[in-house]
Design a protein around this motif. Structure first.
Motif, short mmCIF file in Angstrom:
data_model
loop_
_atom_site.label_atom_id
_atom_site.label_comp_id
_atom_site.label_asym_id
_atom_site.label_seq_id
_atom_site.Cartn_x
_atom_site.Cartn_y
_atom_site.Cartn_z
N ILE A 599 27.07 47.00 34.28
CA ILE A 599 27.84 47.79 35.24
C ILE A 599 27.34 49.22 35.18
O ILE A 599 27.25 49.82 34.09
CB ILE A 599 29.35 47.72 34.96
CG1 ILE A 599 29.84 46.27 35.03
CG2 ILE A 599 30.13 48.60 35.94
CD1 ILE A 599 31.28 46.11 34.61
N MET A 600 27.02 49.80 36.35
CA MET A 600 26.53 51.17 36.43
C MET A 600 27.68 52.14 36.72
O MET A 600 28.59 51.82 37.49
CB MET A 600 25.48 51.29 37.53
CG MET A 600 24.23 50.46 37.31
SD MET A 600 23.18 51.23 36.08
CE MET A 600 21.87 50.01 35.97
N MET A 601 27.62 53.33 36.11
CA MET A 601 28.53 54.43 36.45
C MET A 601 27.70 55.57 37.02
O MET A 601 26.58 55.82 36.56
CB MET A 601 29.26 54.92 35.19
CG MET A 601 30.02 53.88 34.41
SD MET A 601 30.79 54.58 32.92
CE MET A 601 29.35 54.90 31.89
N ALA A 631 38.91 48.53 34.92
CA ALA A 631 39.32 47.14 34.71
C ALA A 631 38.98 46.28 35.92
O ALA A 631 38.51 45.14 35.79
CB ALA A 631 40.82 47.08 34.41
N GLU A 632 39.20 46.82 37.12
CA GLU A 632 38.91 46.06 38.34
C GLU A 632 37.42 45.76 38.46
O GLU A 632 37.02 44.69 38.92
CB GLU A 632 39.39 46.83 39.56
CG GLU A 632 40.89 46.82 39.73
CD GLU A 632 41.36 47.78 40.80
OE1 GLU A 632 40.51 48.21 41.60
OE2 GLU A 632 42.55 48.11 40.82
N LYS A 633 36.59 46.71 38.04
CA LYS A 633 35.15 46.47 38.12
C LYS A 633 34.74 45.34 37.17
O LYS A 633 33.89 44.50 37.51
CB LYS A 633 34.39 47.76 37.79
CG LYS A 633 32.90 47.66 38.01
CD LYS A 633 32.55 47.27 39.43
CE LYS A 633 32.97 48.30 40.46
NZ LYS A 633 32.49 47.95 41.80
N HIS A 635 36.75 42.88 36.31
CA HIS A 635 37.26 41.67 36.96
C HIS A 635 36.31 41.23 38.07
O HIS A 635 36.06 40.04 38.27
CB HIS A 635 38.65 41.92 37.56
CG HIS A 635 39.69 42.27 36.54
ND1 HIS A 635 39.69 41.74 35.28
CD2 HIS A 635 40.78 43.09 36.63
CE1 HIS A 635 40.72 42.23 34.60
NE2 HIS A 635 41.40 43.05 35.40
N GLU A 636 35.77 42.22 38.79
CA GLU A 636 34.86 41.91 39.90
C GLU A 636 33.61 41.22 39.38
O GLU A 636 33.08 40.30 40.03
CB GLU A 636 34.50 43.20 40.62
CG GLU A 636 33.54 43.02 41.78
CD GLU A 636 33.14 44.34 42.41
OE1 GLU A 636 32.08 44.39 43.04
OE2 GLU A 636 33.89 45.33 42.24
N VAL A 637 33.13 41.61 38.22
CA VAL A 637 31.94 41.01 37.64
C VAL A 637 32.18 39.53 37.35
O VAL A 637 31.29 38.69 37.51
CB VAL A 637 31.54 41.75 36.34
CG1 VAL A 637 30.49 40.96 35.58
CG2 VAL A 637 31.02 43.14 36.67
N HIS A 638 33.43 39.17 36.98
CA HIS A 638 33.74 37.79 36.61
C HIS A 638 34.31 36.99 37.76
O HIS A 638 34.59 35.81 37.62
CB HIS A 638 34.74 37.77 35.45
CG HIS A 638 34.15 38.24 34.16
ND1 HIS A 638 33.35 37.44 33.39
CD2 HIS A 638 34.23 39.44 33.52
CE1 HIS A 638 32.97 38.11 32.30
NE2 HIS A 638 33.49 39.32 32.36
N ALA A 639 34.55 37.63 38.94
CA ALA A 639 35.22 36.92 40.04
C ALA A 639 34.35 35.79 40.56
O ALA A 639 33.14 35.88 40.58
CB ALA A 639 35.55 37.89 41.14
#
Length: 639
Positions: A599-601, A631-633, A635-639
């Motif tokens: 995940i990039m910031m 946290a949402e990011k 979750h998005e990775v695992h969606a």
């Protein structure tokens, strides 16, 4: 009476009958034979003596030619003798060599052996021959007639077979058509001139909802309901007049959109027998169409305003620079100082307006993830309470939405917060603001903001969603509601505004409903950030989410730490000071065969080349962010 007398009487009786009779015992020896037997076959006395062997009788008859030409007499005798030993009931007719016809009827005895009766049927055969010769002509005519009838029957049979095959083809075609109709995700039907349904594929309830499944015999109003029928009544009338039409209607308080096609059913003689009806639920299509339209509008607006905004920003920079020079002039009159201050304030206000305009027109892709409504409302409450005075109360209500919903958390939060701040300005000193989330059917989620302010003016009800429209005079940009409307349109939703019956205003954001799943399994996160203060804050957020954290402040160290077993995620800033940046490091990890999510910031602008390269390949989190966004990011990775 003695047995001898009885036997003589029986023999005398048998000799009187007109048929020949013999009885052979189980040893195949003659036990009984009447006089007619010897006379019928012309047998010598030694053949008809009691005790004569059956084989001798056969041999005598065969040698005399009673059985026709025989190649091997003894073999024939043996064969007939074996058949006699396995005697079975029988009846047969045969012609002797002298032309005589006899019938032979034999039956086995329970004690073994058999009894046989021989009848002279020569006259019967002659009569049959005579009848055949007399009926020859009639038979010939009958035969010809039969041939003609047979030919006709064959032709008729072929026609019947063709008809049966055609019937099977029609039946199969009808079955396929019906199956296709039943499987089509649309309602297909026919109504007659009285607007009564004569056919339906039973899909009306799926398209319109809550309608009867069986509608044959119902009128259009009864089947569709008043809401749908009132919108389609004129279209039915046009179809009965021979005019086809395609129209779209909103049902169930605009939560469902349906496309209806009406085609006249016109017979070859011009008679109108009703109309064919095709109805499809296009709610999802309408949502996507609205999102695409809004995206195109945004792209066009960005193209039109980008050059203007750049030039306008340069002009404002010149104005601010000149005003700063004027401020440094000594002994300026008060009126000049006031003019300079007003000019600077106006220029700064113009800069803020450019920023807001950029937010509306600049391209921003939606970042959809599974969002908990309770968590979303908690974040909005924290932000809203910081901006609201103590005299204004603010509360939220989640009406039963327990599952996570697929939304852009940042967009929804910004849009709802804008509505709350607009409500604050409308209330004034004291009042109430209420934020509600609820489901509308199975296709929409609604966010409703109500307040106890003065409500919308008539002009605002018409123009509040237009860019730059404001009732705050110089204090408002006119882009708050426009941003909420823009976000809703991009998502395939809509915004509705109205005044409440008693007091205040109500704004509803309606978005397409998609449920999602949040993943909360903890792991080991490799955090890569060159600024220590940001690394500390991010580490605490990750630990609050349940993750363990290992840290690096440069790409080279991170590549080494990534070899540690158990690393489940990499969270890295794009810009890492000197050396390799975060994007290059992530590519190195992929090349080395590491498959953990990265995940990039970043705080880089959207149009920065590195930002665009990174976002095209990896999930990207924009700075600044808080715990929920992080946290949402994940979750998005695992969606």
């Amino acid at each position: 009476m003695s047995d001898q007398t009885t036997t003589q009487m029986m023999r005398a009786g048998l000799n009187l009958i007109g048929q020949a009779l013999t009885i052979f015992d189980a040893d195949l020896r003659l036990s009984v034979a009447n006089r007619r037997y010897q006379e019928m076959f012309g047998l010598p006395d030694h053949i008809v003596e009691i005790g004569t062997d059956f084989a001798d009788t056969i041999r005598y008859l065969a040698s005399r030619g009673d059985y026709g030409e025989i190649a091997d007499l003894e073999e024939f005798v043996v064969s007939r003798t074996e058949q006699a030993r396995a005697f079975e009931p029988h009846y047969m007719e045969r012609q002797r060599s002298n032309g005589q016809w006899i019938s032979v009827e034999g039956s086995p005895l329970r004690t073994g052996g058999w009894v046989a009766v021989y009848t002279d049927i020569t006259q019967i055969k002659q009569q049959e021959s005579l009848l055949r010769s007399e009926g020859a002509k009639l038979e010939a005519d009958l035969f010809n007639r039969s041939e003609e009838l047979a030919e006709t029957n064959r032709s008729l049979a072929a026609t019947i077979a063709t008809l049966e095959e055609t019937k099977r083809d029609l039946t199969e075609a009808e079955a396929r058509a019906r199956m296709t109709s039943e499987m089509t995700p649309a309602h297909i039907a026919h109504v007659d001139r009285d607007q009564r349904y004569t056919y339906s594929n039973r899909k009306l309830s799926e398209v319109i909802g809550s309608q009867p499944r069986s509608i044959i015999g119902l009128t259009a109003r009864e089947a569709l309901g008043d809401e749908a029928y009132n919108q389609l009544k004129s279209k039915f009338e046009s179809a009965f007049a021979g005019e086809p039409s395609v129209t779209e209607v909103d049902l169930q308080d605009a939560t469902r959109r349906v496309r209806v096609a009406l085609t006249p059913d016109v017979a070859p003689d011009g008679t109108n027998n009703g109309a064919y009806v095709l109805s499809m639920d296009i709610t999802a299509e309408a949502q996507a169409r609205a999102a695409l339209t809004q995206t195109r509008k945004r792209e066009l607006a960005a193209q039109l305003t980008s050059g203007l905004a750049h030039d306008f920003a340069n002009l404002l920079t010149v104005i601010l620079g000149l005003q700063s020079k004027l401020e440094r002039i000594e002994n300026l009159p008060d009126t000049a100082k006031d003019a300079i201050a007003t000019t600077k304030a106006a220029a700064l206000r113009g800069g803020e307006l450019l920023d807001r305009l950029s937010d509306v027109s600049a391209r921003r892709d939606l970042s959809i993830s599974a969002v908990s409504i309770d968590t979303l409302f908690e974040d909005i409450s924290n932000l809203a309470h910081a901006a609201l005075p103590d005299t204004i109360t603010f509360d939220t209500e989640n009406q039963g939405i327990e599952s996570a919903v697929m939304l852009d958390h940042g967009f929804v939060q910004d849009g709802l917060l804008n509505l709350v701040l607009n409500a604050r300005d409308a209330i004034g000193e004291a009042g109430e603001i209420h934020l509600t989330a609820r489901l509308r059917g199975t296709t929409w989620i609604e966010f409703i903001v109500t307040d106890t302010g003065s409500g919308f003016t008539n002009e605002a009800l018409q123009s509040a969603l237009d860019p730059f429209f404001t009732t705050k005079k110089d204090e408002g940009s006119g882009l708050g509601l426009t941003m909420a409307y823009d976000f809703a349109q991009m998502s395939g939703g809509r915004v509705r505004i109205k005044n409440r019956p008693e007091v205040g205003a109500e704004v509803t954001i309606q978005l397409p409903l998609r449920f999602g799943t949040q993943t909360t399994d903890p792991g080991m996160v490799l955090l890569v950030e060159d600024r220590e203060d940001l690394r500390l804050q991010t580490r605490e957020m990750l630990r609050e989410m349940g993750h363990s954290v290992i840290e690096a402040d440069n790409a080279e160290e991170a590549l080494t730490l990534a070899q540690i077993p158990g690393v489940s995620h990499v969270l890295t800033d794009i810009m890492l000071g000197d050396g390799m940046n975060g994007f290059e490091m992530a590519q190195e990890l992929l090349t080395a065969g590491h498959n953990m999510p990265v995940i990039m910031m970043t705080g880089l602008p959207v149009d920065d080349p590195i930002h665009q390269q990174a976002s095209a390949q990896f999930p990207l989190l924009r700075k600044p962010f808080a715990g929920p966004q992080l946290a949402e990011k994940f979750h998005e990775v695992h969606a």
